[in-house]
Scaffold this active site. Structure first.
Site, mmCIF file in Angstrom:
data_model
loop_
_atom_site.group_PDB
_atom_site.id
_atom_site.type_symbol
_atom_site.label_atom_id
_atom_site.label_comp_id
_atom_site.label_asym_id
_atom_site.label_seq_id
_atom_site.Cartn_x
_atom_site.Cartn_y
_atom_site.Cartn_z
ATOM 1 N N LYS A 71 0.907 -1.259 -0.030
ATOM 2 C CA LYS A 71 0.021 0.027 -0.055
ATOM 3 C C LYS A 71 0.864 1.063 0.002
ATOM 4 C CE LYS A 71 -2.230 3.096 2.074
ATOM 5 N NZ LYS A 71 -1.961 4.336 1.419
ATOM 6 N N GLU B 230 8.376 1.053 11.417
ATOM 7 C CA GLU B 230 9.550 2.037 11.291
ATOM 8 C C GLU B 230 8.882 3.556 11.389
ATOM 9 O OE1 GLU B 230 12.756 1.194 10.894
ATOM 10 O OE2 GLU B 230 12.551 -1.074 10.388
ATOM 11 N N CYS C 186 13.420 10.331 7.189
ATOM 12 C CA CYS C 186 13.208 9.788 8.704
ATOM 13 C C CYS C 186 14.590 10.009 9.618
ATOM 14 C CB CYS C 186 12.734 8.467 8.761
ATOM 15 S SG CYS C 186 13.904 7.430 7.981
ATOM 16 N N GLU D 129 9.400 16.268 15.176
ATOM 17 C CA GLU D 129 9.622 16.191 14.116
ATOM 18 C C GLU D 129 8.765 16.749 12.921
ATOM 19 O OE1 GLU D 129 8.320 12.296 11.924
ATOM 20 O OE2 GLU D 129 10.338 12.044 11.137
HETATM 21 P P1 NAD Z 1 1.914 8.623 7.505
HETATM 22 O O1 NAD Z 1 1.929 7.783 8.879
HETATM 23 O O2 NAD Z 1 1.011 9.657 7.209
HETATM 24 O O3 NAD Z 1 1.639 7.485 6.253
HETATM 25 C C1 NAD Z 1 2.360 6.457 6.148
HETATM 26 C C2 NAD Z 1 1.378 5.172 5.375
HETATM 27 O O4 NAD Z 1 0.440 4.882 6.216
HETATM 28 C C3 NAD Z 1 0.744 5.842 4.145
HETATM 29 O O5 NAD Z 1 0.749 4.739 3.221
HETATM 30 C C4 NAD Z 1 -0.551 6.213 4.483
HETATM 31 O O6 NAD Z 1 -1.536 6.044 3.671
HETATM 32 C C5 NAD Z 1 -0.870 5.254 5.694
HETATM 33 N N1 NAD Z 1 -1.918 5.712 6.694
HETATM 34 C C6 NAD Z 1 -2.009 7.187 6.892
HETATM 35 N N2 NAD Z 1 -2.937 6.960 7.865
HETATM 36 C C7 NAD Z 1 -3.426 5.878 8.141
HETATM 37 C C8 NAD Z 1 -4.595 5.295 8.847
HETATM 38 N N3 NAD Z 1 -5.169 6.140 9.774
HETATM 39 N N4 NAD Z 1 -4.608 4.085 8.945
HETATM 40 C C9 NAD Z 1 -3.996 3.363 8.105
HETATM 41 N N5 NAD Z 1 -3.004 3.800 7.363
HETATM 42 C C10 NAD Z 1 -2.715 4.992 7.508
HETATM 43 O O7 NAD Z 1 3.237 9.111 7.152
HETATM 44 P P2 NAD Z 1 3.883 9.834 5.932
HETATM 45 O O8 NAD Z 1 3.489 11.230 6.185
HETATM 46 O O9 NAD Z 1 3.631 9.362 4.689
HETATM 47 O O10 NAD Z 1 5.626 9.758 6.178
HETATM 48 C C11 NAD Z 1 6.114 10.548 6.941
HETATM 49 C C12 NAD Z 1 6.501 9.733 8.251
HETATM 50 O O11 NAD Z 1 7.021 8.610 8.001
HETATM 51 C C13 NAD Z 1 7.644 10.528 9.028
HETATM 52 O O12 NAD Z 1 7.090 10.511 10.381
HETATM 53 C C14 NAD Z 1 8.950 9.811 8.966
HETATM 54 O O13 NAD Z 1 9.808 10.098 9.896
HETATM 55 C C15 NAD Z 1 8.512 8.510 8.693
HETATM 56 N N6 NAD Z 1 9.302 7.491 8.040
HETATM 57 C C16 NAD Z 1 10.044 6.811 8.740
HETATM 58 C C17 NAD Z 1 11.099 5.967 8.274
HETATM 59 C C18 NAD Z 1 11.799 4.821 9.347
HETATM 60 O O14 NAD Z 1 12.462 3.941 8.522
HETATM 61 N N7 NAD Z 1 11.772 4.903 10.438
HETATM 62 C C19 NAD Z 1 11.332 6.052 6.892
HETATM 63 C C20 NAD Z 1 10.656 6.928 6.003
HETATM 64 C C21 NAD Z 1 9.717 7.884 6.861
#
Ligand code: NAD
Length: 500
Positions: free
Chosen positions: A191, A267, A302, A401
């Site tokens: 997804k 993650e 991240c 963040e």
């Molecule tokens: P996000 O949590 O908004 O979304 C991530 C994924 O989750 C997307 O596919 C989104 O559609 C899905 N999602 C969002 N809300 C949801 C819900 N209520 N139920 C189920 N799925 C849902 O994150 P983002 O804005 O896409 O990415 C940025 C974040 O990702 C930052 O916090 C960053 O630090 C983190 N990140 C972490 C790593 C790591 O390896 N630790 C790597 C890259 C990004």
């Protein structure tokens, strides 16, 4: 025309075929109810595509296809050397189509084409190749039991794995999860984030071309709160491998508890400290690493080193060097191979970052560089590299963040103070230390509460080493052989041998 030429990429973009449908059970399909969402090119603020918005019924179909393919054994019980062959085929196809895939990443999420081509694509192809090569070299175990029994410990695929990924490295993070899970023999549903679904859809077509059987690899674009949630709550999904924000990570833990106790690997977010001691062996190299560590990929990383701690005696000298390096990082047209920063992923993210910058100013931090939206004429979402001098931890730009090109710098005096400041965060993902003192480097590495520590470097990594965090940055690791544990169950079989 060559790869270093803006017009090469503009022409390529003009004729690019953009897939917009979900990929379920080996076929590209619309959402059953016809729903779509707009994919926006953030460098221009214009629509790129109307992408299928998967709903509960589409997720049900994808999970059913994944389950059927898993139970059939066609992939899950395939000889590892044959899974290897097909995953190697896929790695080869990614390599062959790297320009087109890089272009999709750049158009969809705004990262510079040079970065996509130089980092994201090679890492994605190598990830599939590495897990392919690894999987026919894994051995199971026999326990040291008594002579009258034989106890085997075998590794088995968990079943249906859903990989839910963010928008900042769409293909690469998708590959970290899908390649390891597929190699073990699972069926996978990917997804992608709604801001950046296009490259994952292209990957699905390549997976089919690589002879990954129908239903084994599915891609379901859609909104997080609909498609992501449906996967999280689904009773027939065995494992969620998630990368994204800590807030969404917590939701997945709840979904698991409310449904079938599926395993959840997280993650999540970070606020990584970058620490520079006065005995740093090379201040110029450190300044460059600090600037790249926060401004590359527009700060949407991240592990971005977003908190900088500099020993007081070198603070002014070092900050001048960091500022000079930051001035050489220009947000520009992501299609221009000369750009070393691109556009923020969407208007919402840009507004969020700008509001943190306003908070920093209002709360009393000193703005040293940047702080503005730029390139208004493009219609895109660009923010210049921004640096603040801060005098305390309880500023929102220090403690939260931001996920943008904003660096919050502070002074420290002693090693103990540096450790205390660095660990004063709910997150524990990356961390960097610059020192020529070997003992100090080891002490710091042991005491920093982070999944990753870089000494006299930053951002270095390889598929051979684990990647992930502690505290609210999550648990479980992507990359390396350790990641295989996330996608496997251990089975104990106890054979009574009787007596002769
Ligand atoms: P996000 O949590 O908004 O979304 C991530 C994924 O989750 C997307 O596919 C989104 O559609 C899905 N999602 C969002 N809300 C949801 C819900 N209520 N139920 C189920 N799925 C849902 O994150 P983002 O804005 O896409 O990415 C940025 C974040 O990702 C930052 O916090 C960053 O630090 C983190 N990140 C972490 C790593 C790591 O390896 N630790 C790597 C890259 C990004």
């Amino acid at each position: 025309m060559d790869l270093h030429d803006l017009t090469y990429w503009q022409n390529k973009a003009a004729t690019l075929d953009i897939g917009q449908q979900a990929f379920i059970n080996g076929e590209f399909v619309d959402a059953k109810n016809g729903a779509t969402f707009e994919s926006i090119n953030p460098a221009m603020g214009v629509k790129l595509a109307d992408v299928a918005a998967c709903q509960q019924e589409d997720i049900d179909l994808a999970v059913a296809a994944a389950r059927t393919s898993f139970d059939s054994g066609l992939w899950s019980r395939m000889h590892p050397r044959d899974r290897k062959k097909r995953l190697l085929n896929l790695a080869g196809l990614i390599e062959q189509h790297r320009e087109e895939l890089a272009l999709l990443e750049t158009l969809d999420m705004g990262k510079p084409i040079g970065d996509a081509l130089l980092y994201d694509l090679p890492e994605t192809a190598n990830c599939f190749a590495w897990y392919a090569e690894a999987i026919d070299k894994q051995y199971d175990e026999i326990a040291p039991t008594g002579a009258d029994v034989l106890a085997t410990i075998t590794r088995e695929p968990v079943g249906v794995v859903a990989a839910v990924v963010p928008w900042n490295y769409p293909l690469m993070i998708g590959a970290w999860k899908a390649a390891a899970a597929l190699a073990v023999g699972n069926s996978v549903i990917l997804k992608p984030a709604e801001q950046s679904s296009l490259s994952a859809l292209r990957l699905a077509a390549l997976a089919a071309q690589a002879d990954i059987p129908d239903g084994v690899f599915n891609v379901v674009p859609g909104m997080g709160a609909v498609a992501g949630k449906a996967l999280g709550l689904h009773a027939d999904v065995d494992c969620i491998s998630f990368t994204g924000s800590t807030a969404t990570g917590k939701r997945f833990m709840e979904y698991s508890g409310q449904s079938n106790l599926k395993r959840i690997w997280l993650e999540c977010g970070g606020k990584s400290p970058h620490i520079v001691f006065e005995d740093c062996p090379d201040l110029d190299k450190a300044a460059q690493a600090v600037a790249i560590g926060i401004f590359s990929n527009q700060g949407e990383v991240c592990i971005a080193g977003s908190r900088l701690y500099v020993q007081e005696s070198i603070y002014d000298v070092f900050m001048n060097k960091v500022t000079a390096c930051a001035r050489r990082m220009h947000p520009g047209n992501p299609l221009d191979p000369k750009s070393n920063m691109g556009a923020m992923v969407d208007e919402r993210q840009m507004r969020k970052v700008l509001s943190y910058i306003e908070d920093g100013i209002r709360q009393g931090a000193q703005l040293r560089l940047g702080g503005q939206q730029v390139h208004f004429d493009t219609g895109g979402y660009f923010i210049e590299p921004t640096i603040f001098d801060c005098d305390r931890q309880n500023l929102s730009i220090v403690s939260e963040e931001i996920f943008g090109p904003v660096l919050a710098a502070q002074k420290f005096n002693t090693e103990a103070q540096a450790i205390a400041l660095a660990n004063d965060s709910p997150y524990g993902l990356g961390s960097g230390v610059w020192t020529a003192n070997l003992g100090r480097a080891h002490r710091m590495s042991r005491q920093l509460r982070a999944g990753l520590v870089w000494v006299n470097c930053y951002f270095d990594g390889d598929i051979t080493v684990p990647f992930g965090g502690v505290k609210q940055s999550g648990f479980g690791r992507d990359k390396s052989l350790h990641a295989l544990d996330k996608y496997s169950d251990l089975k104990t079989t106890w054979f009574s041998l009787g007596s002769s």
